[in-house]
Design a protein around this motif. Structure first.
Motif, PDB file in Angstrom:
ATOM      1  N   VAL A  13      29.841  24.447 -33.947  1.00 55.09           N
ATOM      2  CA  VAL A  13      29.930  23.042 -33.138  1.00 55.09           C
ATOM      3  C   VAL A  13      28.417  22.678 -33.521  1.00 55.09           C
ATOM      4  CG1 VAL A  13      29.584  21.946 -31.139  1.00 55.09           C
ATOM      5  CG2 VAL A  13      31.303  23.845 -31.254  1.00 55.09           C
ATOM      6  N   PHE A  14      28.406  21.200 -33.972  1.00 53.04           N
ATOM      7  CA  PHE A  14      27.072  20.443 -34.065  1.00 53.04           C
ATOM      8  C   PHE A  14      27.239  19.216 -33.001  1.00 53.04           C
ATOM      9  CE2 PHE A  14      26.989  22.040 -38.705  1.00 53.04           C
ATOM     10  CZ  PHE A  14      25.942  22.516 -38.491  1.00 53.04           C
ATOM     11  N   GLY A  15      26.382  19.123 -32.260  1.00 53.25           N
ATOM     12  CA  GLY A  15      26.272  18.334 -31.090  1.00 53.25           C
ATOM     13  C   GLY A  15      27.699  18.124 -30.339  1.00 53.25           C
ATOM     14  N   GLU A  16      28.620  17.128 -30.475  1.00 51.85           N
ATOM     15  CA  GLU A  16      29.892  16.888 -29.853  1.00 51.85           C
ATOM     16  C   GLU A  16      30.949  17.335 -30.842  1.00 51.85           C
ATOM     17  OE1 GLU A  16      30.183  14.470 -26.767  1.00 51.85           O
ATOM     18  OE2 GLU A  16      28.780  16.183 -26.686  1.00 51.85           O
ATOM     19  N   LYS A  17      30.626  17.576 -31.965  1.00 51.82           N
ATOM     20  CA  LYS A  17      31.845  17.719 -33.209  1.00 51.82           C
ATOM     21  C   LYS A  17      32.181  19.242 -33.417  1.00 51.82           C
ATOM     22  CE  LYS A  17      33.335  16.213 -37.351  1.00 51.82           C
ATOM     23  NZ  LYS A  17      33.223  15.858 -38.800  1.00 51.82           N
ATOM     24  N   GLU A  18      33.152  19.806 -33.244  1.00 48.28           N
ATOM     25  CA  GLU A  18      33.522  21.135 -33.566  1.00 48.28           C
ATOM     26  C   GLU A  18      33.864  20.929 -35.162  1.00 48.28           C
ATOM     27  OE1 GLU A  18      37.468  22.468 -32.058  1.00 48.28           O
ATOM     28  OE2 GLU A  18      36.524  24.503 -31.871  1.00 48.28           O
ATOM     29  N   VAL A  19      32.960  21.572 -36.077  1.00 52.86           N
ATOM     30  CA  VAL A  19      32.733  21.565 -37.344  1.00 52.86           C
ATOM     31  C   VAL A  19      33.713  22.613 -37.902  1.00 52.86           C
ATOM     32  CG1 VAL A  19      31.344  21.591 -39.417  1.00 52.86           C
ATOM     33  CG2 VAL A  19      30.728  20.507 -37.539  1.00 52.86           C
ATOM     34  N   LEU A  20      34.025  23.776 -37.375  1.00 52.83           N
ATOM     35  CA  LEU A  20      35.031  24.850 -37.839  1.00 52.83           C
ATOM     36  C   LEU A  20      35.534  25.229 -36.624  1.00 52.83           C
ATOM     37  CD1 LEU A  20      32.437  26.624 -40.323  1.00 52.83           C
ATOM     38  CD2 LEU A  20      34.531  24.993 -41.136  1.00 52.83           C
ATOM     39  N   GLY A  37      38.729  21.524 -50.242  1.00 51.84           N
ATOM     40  CA  GLY A  37      38.752  20.745 -49.038  1.00 51.84           C
ATOM     41  C   GLY A  37      37.747  19.483 -49.466  1.00 51.84           C
ATOM     42  N   PRO A  38      38.412  18.369 -48.823  1.00 50.05           N
ATOM     43  CA  PRO A  38      37.597  17.166 -48.921  1.00 50.05           C
ATOM     44  C   PRO A  38      36.249  17.162 -48.506  1.00 50.05           C
ATOM     45  CG  PRO A  38      39.321  16.870 -47.412  1.00 50.05           C
ATOM     46  CD  PRO A  38      39.571  18.325 -47.841  1.00 50.05           C
ATOM     47  N   SER A  39      35.492  16.254 -48.767  1.00 49.09           N
ATOM     48  CA  SER A  39      34.154  15.975 -48.061  1.00 49.09           C
ATOM     49  C   SER A  39      34.048  15.969 -46.709  1.00 49.09           C
ATOM     50  CB  SER A  39      33.280  14.975 -48.879  1.00 49.09           C
ATOM     51  OG  SER A  39      32.022  14.677 -48.502  1.00 49.09           O
ATOM     52  N   GLY A  40      33.132  16.832 -46.209  1.00 48.16           N
ATOM     53  CA  GLY A  40      33.258  16.729 -44.697  1.00 48.16           C
ATOM     54  C   GLY A  40      34.044  17.698 -44.067  1.00 48.16           C
ATOM     55  N   ALA A  41      34.588  18.653 -44.656  1.00 50.18           N
ATOM     56  CA  ALA A  41      35.831  19.568 -44.127  1.00 50.18           C
ATOM     57  C   ALA A  41      34.991  20.619 -43.535  1.00 50.18           C
ATOM     58  CB  ALA A  41      36.830  19.932 -45.404  1.00 50.18           C
ATOM     59  N   GLY A  42      33.737  20.720 -44.148  1.00 47.15           N
ATOM     60  CA  GLY A  42      33.249  22.060 -43.352  1.00 47.15           C
ATOM     61  C   GLY A  42      32.868  23.326 -44.314  1.00 47.15           C
ATOM     62  N   LYS A  43      33.042  23.048 -45.749  1.00 47.16           N
ATOM     63  CA  LYS A  43      32.728  24.032 -46.681  1.00 47.16           C
ATOM     64  C   LYS A  43      31.332  24.593 -46.733  1.00 47.16           C
ATOM     65  CE  LYS A  43      34.065  21.282 -50.251  1.00 47.16           C
ATOM     66  NZ  LYS A  43      34.169  20.085 -49.132  1.00 47.16           N
ATOM     67  N   THR A  44      30.391  23.762 -46.754  1.00 50.00           N
ATOM     68  CA  THR A  44      28.929  24.050 -46.914  1.00 50.00           C
ATOM     69  C   THR A  44      28.771  24.856 -45.650  1.00 50.00           C
ATOM     70  OG1 THR A  44      28.322  22.102 -48.232  1.00 50.00           O
ATOM     71  CG2 THR A  44      26.385  23.138 -46.831  1.00 50.00           C
ATOM     72  N   THR A  45      29.052  24.306 -44.233  1.00 44.73           N
ATOM     73  CA  THR A  45      28.924  24.914 -43.176  1.00 44.73           C
ATOM     74  C   THR A  45      29.099  26.491 -43.171  1.00 44.73           C
ATOM     75  OG1 THR A  45      28.937  22.760 -41.858  1.00 44.73           O
ATOM     76  CG2 THR A  45      28.993  24.874 -40.515  1.00 44.73           C
ATOM     77  N   LEU A  46      30.529  26.484 -43.600  1.00 48.15           N
ATOM     78  CA  LEU A  46      31.039  28.002 -43.698  1.00 48.15           C
ATOM     79  C   LEU A  46      30.285  28.788 -44.624  1.00 48.15           C
ATOM     80  CD1 LEU A  46      33.342  29.845 -42.808  1.00 48.15           C
ATOM     81  CD2 LEU A  46      35.029  28.871 -44.394  1.00 48.15           C
TER      82      LEU A  46
HETATM   83  N1  LIG Z   1      23.101  20.148 -39.408  1.00 47.65           N
HETATM   84  C1  LIG Z   1      24.084  19.223 -38.960  1.00 47.65           C
HETATM   85  N2  LIG Z   1      24.026  18.507 -37.859  1.00 47.65           N
HETATM   86  C2  LIG Z   1      25.174  17.855 -37.412  1.00 47.65           C
HETATM   87  N3  LIG Z   1      26.383  17.757 -38.226  1.00 47.65           N
HETATM   88  C3  LIG Z   1      26.298  18.480 -39.220  1.00 47.65           C
HETATM   89  C4  LIG Z   1      25.291  19.352 -39.735  1.00 47.65           C
HETATM   90  N4  LIG Z   1      25.675  20.028 -41.018  1.00 47.65           N
HETATM   91  C5  LIG Z   1      27.091  19.352 -40.974  1.00 47.65           C
HETATM   92  N5  LIG Z   1      27.416  18.872 -40.194  1.00 47.65           N
HETATM   93  C6  LIG Z   1      28.840  17.988 -40.019  1.00 47.65           C
HETATM   94  O1  LIG Z   1      29.605  18.922 -40.238  1.00 47.65           O
HETATM   95  C7  LIG Z   1      30.912  18.598 -40.924  1.00 47.65           C
HETATM   96  C8  LIG Z   1      31.275  19.253 -42.214  1.00 47.65           C
HETATM   97  O2  LIG Z   1      29.854  19.346 -43.174  1.00 47.65           O
HETATM   98  P1  LIG Z   1      29.987  20.204 -44.265  1.00 47.65           P
HETATM   99  O3  LIG Z   1      30.085  21.459 -43.897  1.00 47.65           O
HETATM  100  O4  LIG Z   1      28.579  19.938 -45.002  1.00 47.65           O
HETATM  101  O5  LIG Z   1      31.008  19.834 -45.180  1.00 47.65           O
HETATM  102  P2  LIG Z   1      31.539  19.962 -46.607  1.00 47.65           P
HETATM  103  O6  LIG Z   1      30.593  20.861 -47.305  1.00 47.65           O
HETATM  104  O7  LIG Z   1      33.067  20.338 -46.689  1.00 47.65           O
HETATM  105  O8  LIG Z   1      31.584  18.334 -47.265  1.00 47.65           O
HETATM  106  C9  LIG Z   1      30.387  17.053 -41.296  1.00 47.65           C
HETATM  107  O9  LIG Z   1      30.985  16.273 -40.490  1.00 47.65           O
HETATM  108  C10 LIG Z   1      28.964  17.072 -41.189  1.00 47.65           C
HETATM  109  O10 LIG Z   1      28.521  15.656 -40.740  1.00 47.65           O
END
Ligand SMILES: Nc1ncnc2c1ncn2[C@@H]1O[C@H](COP(=O)(O)OP(=O)(O)O)[C@@H](O)[C@H]1O
Ligand SMILES: [Mg+2]
Length: 239
Positions: A13-20, A37-46
């Motif tokens: 979770v980042f802030g209010e958003k459940e990213v994964l 997955g599309p941009s914003g899907a959560g790939k980098t976060t994973l």
């Molecule tokens: N450090 C962070 N703080 C807040 N939101 C984040 C942070 N890193 C990523 N996000 C949000 O998490 C979501 C997934 O991001 P990301 O993992 O970068 O996706 P992808 O790599 O698939 O494009 C996006 O909505 C992004 O804005």
């Protein structure tokens, strides 16, 4: 193939958003596993979670056959960023970085840097300033830096996103070579579907923070289990 990494019920979770959410996954030793997955899907976060750059809100990540100590695991993994930092220094210093922080002997460092530069097709450029490299060369140098200490797991975040076709092909050849010659396990994030066809063994589709399907490459392209996977692969999904 033997299981190397197991991800269970992972949530970020980042802030209010459940990213994964509810990510369950096994990565097998020596495979090339692609997250698409599309941009914003959560790939980098994973990928950042796998490398312990981020801490999950829920769930866990286990590495088989590795000491459970996080520092030890991190030392055997490497993450190549989408836009790698290039230090204003020689190529040698840029590539040797991961070895120097590990306190390795100078002679061995010289040899390993030379080997890594050979693998990425940039032999003999140790003395050149890294900031003078072209975009494709800089990405290959960053690749050399990522593999120079022979990591067991290589995490690649859209490694070819900003490259011309010739350099894309070179990077893909390097990925296959590292896996084939060193048995390195490779986890790749990409939105390049033809790239997945060319190099992946298995594929996971991420959509809005959910892993909607994990399948073999053949399975995902010929018989996707989820209609959304099919739409994404066929380029029919609008964002
Ligand atoms: N450090 C962070 N703080 C807040 N939101 C984040 C942070 N890193 C990523 N996000 C949000 O998490 C979501 C997934 O991001 P990301 O993992 O970068 O996706 P992808 O790599 O698939 O494009 C996006 O909505 C992004 O804005
Ligand atoms: Mg990303």
């Amino acid at each position: 193939m033997e299981e190397l990494i197991r991800v269970e019920n992972l949530q970020k979770v980042f802030g209010e958003k459940e990213v994964l959410r509810n990510i369950d996954l096994k990565i097998l030793k020596g495979e090339i596993f692609a997250f698409i997955g599309p941009s914003g899907a959560g790939k980098t976060t994973l990928l950042r979670l796998l490398n312990f750059f981020e801490i999950p809100e829920k769930g866990n990540i286990r590495f088989r056959g590795m000491n459970s100590d996080i520092i030890n695991i991190r030392r055997r993994m490497s993450l190549l960023f989408q836009t790698p930092a290039i230090f204003n220094n020689s190529v040698f210093e840029n590539v040797a970085y991961g070895l120097k922080v590990r306190g390795i002997d100078k002679k061995i460092i010289d040899k390993k840097v030379g080997d890594a530069l050979n693998i990425v097709g940039l032999p003999g450029i140790e003395k050149q300033n890294a900031r003078t490299l072209s975009g494709g060369e800089a990405q290959r140098m960053a690749f050399a830096r990522a593999i120079v200490y022979d990591p067991q797991v290589l995490l690649l975040d859209e490694p070819t996103a900003n490259l011309d076709p010739a350099n894309v092909m070179k990077i893909e050849e390097i990925i296959k070579r590292i896996r084939n010659e060193r048995g390195t396990t490779i986890v790749l994030a990409t939105h390049n579907i033809p790239q997945v066809r060319r190099i992946a063994d298995r594929v996971g589709i991420l959509l809005n923070g959910e892993l909607i399907e994990v399948n073999s490459k053949v399975g995902i392209f010929s018989k996707p289990r989820d209609a959304r996977s099919e739409a994404f692969i066929n380029g029919e999904m609008i964002y």
